[in-house]
Design an enzyme around this catalytic site. Structure first.
Site, short mmCIF file in Angstrom:
data_model
loop_
_atom_site.label_atom_id
_atom_site.label_comp_id
_atom_site.label_asym_id
_atom_site.label_seq_id
_atom_site.Cartn_x
_atom_site.Cartn_y
_atom_site.Cartn_z
CG ASP A 191 120.28 97.91 95.89
OD1 ASP A 191 120.00 96.87 95.26
OD2 ASP A 191 120.45 97.94 97.12
CG HIS B 122 124.31 101.49 94.64
ND1 HIS B 122 125.30 100.90 95.41
CD2 HIS B 122 123.23 101.63 95.46
CE1 HIS B 122 124.85 100.69 96.63
NE2 HIS B 122 123.60 101.12 96.70
#
Length: 244
Positions: free
Chosen positions: A54, A200
């Site tokens: 993300d 991430h």
């Protein structure tokens, strides 16, 4: 009595609107999500683990993830922010060139507590357009910032032709004290057949430099999956919602 009745009706309507906005966000709870909404939790093929990232793209960190994934012969799904796609389109195109899947994380990384259906609809449509124009193909998946899937975001995703997918395992890699070891230790209890892993590739909404712990954890993460007989790949190969 009429003014009082009008006030009560207005209050009731506001309460219904707020409930419709907030109640779906209870799917953020991992136990509830896995039991009641397995597709939303990203539960897929029993021989596969979906690897997702993300908050990118980031011109500093994302290319390092692309190189590491190449070395591991792994493809992944990147949930990108539309505003950052506009700012760093070359990074996104390079991810696509290397065989990765691009999905939508929203236009910006905002918290959606105040109901605003138009804002959600417009923001998500902008993000989809940015991805489509940059990559040449329309995205399939949507993961809202913070995993908070409000009623407005549900409706906006449906209108944009996106399927919401959250996760079933995460590494808490966004925290200031994250290390490769802590990321792996947090992931392991939920790193099982059919899992969708949340990590991430950017510190855009995380502790500065936290992406380095994630990057360092990747080889051991992939090795752990492969030693368990699991293939690691993108959501597009994961069979989400296919009854697996």
């Amino acid at each position: 009595m009429r003014p009082g009745g009008d006030v009560r009706r207005a209050a009731l309507a506001a309460g219904v609107l707020a409930a419709g906005h907030i109640v779906p966000a209870a799917t953020w709870l991992p136990g509830l999500r896995r039991r009641a909404f397995p597709a939303l939790a990203g539960l897929g093929r029993p021989d596969h683990v979906a690897l997702t990232f993300d908050d990118g793209p980031d011109p500093l960190s994302t290319p390092r993830f692309l190189d590491a994934l190449d070395e591991l012969s792994v493809r992944a799904t990147f949930f990108v922010l539309g505003a950052r796609v506009d700012g760093h389109p070359r990074v996104v195109r390079e991810a696509v060139r290397r065989g990765h899947e691009i999905a939508v994380h929203g236009w910006t990384h905002d918290r959606p507590w105040l109901p605003d259906a138009a804002r959600e609809r417009v923001g998500l449509a902008r993000a989809v357009l940015a991805v489509r124009d940059t990559c040449g193909t329309a995205p399939l998946w949507y993961r809202p910032p913070y995993g908070i899937l409000t009623g407005g975001r549900w409706a906006a995703a449906r209108r944009a032709g996106l399927t919401p997918v959250l996760w079933s395992a995460w590494g808490r890699d966004w925290t200031p004290g994250a290390t490769a070891e802590s990321v792996l230790a947090t992931l392991r209890p939920d790193l099982r057949a059919g899992a969708t892993v949340l990590l991430h590739d950017s510190d855009h909404a995380s502790a500065p430099g936290s992406w380095r712990a994630t990057l360092a954890a990747l080889p051991a993460l992939v090795t752990t999956c492969r030693e368990a007989g699991l293939t690691v790949g993108p959501l597009g190969d994961h069979g989400v919602g296919a009854g697996v």
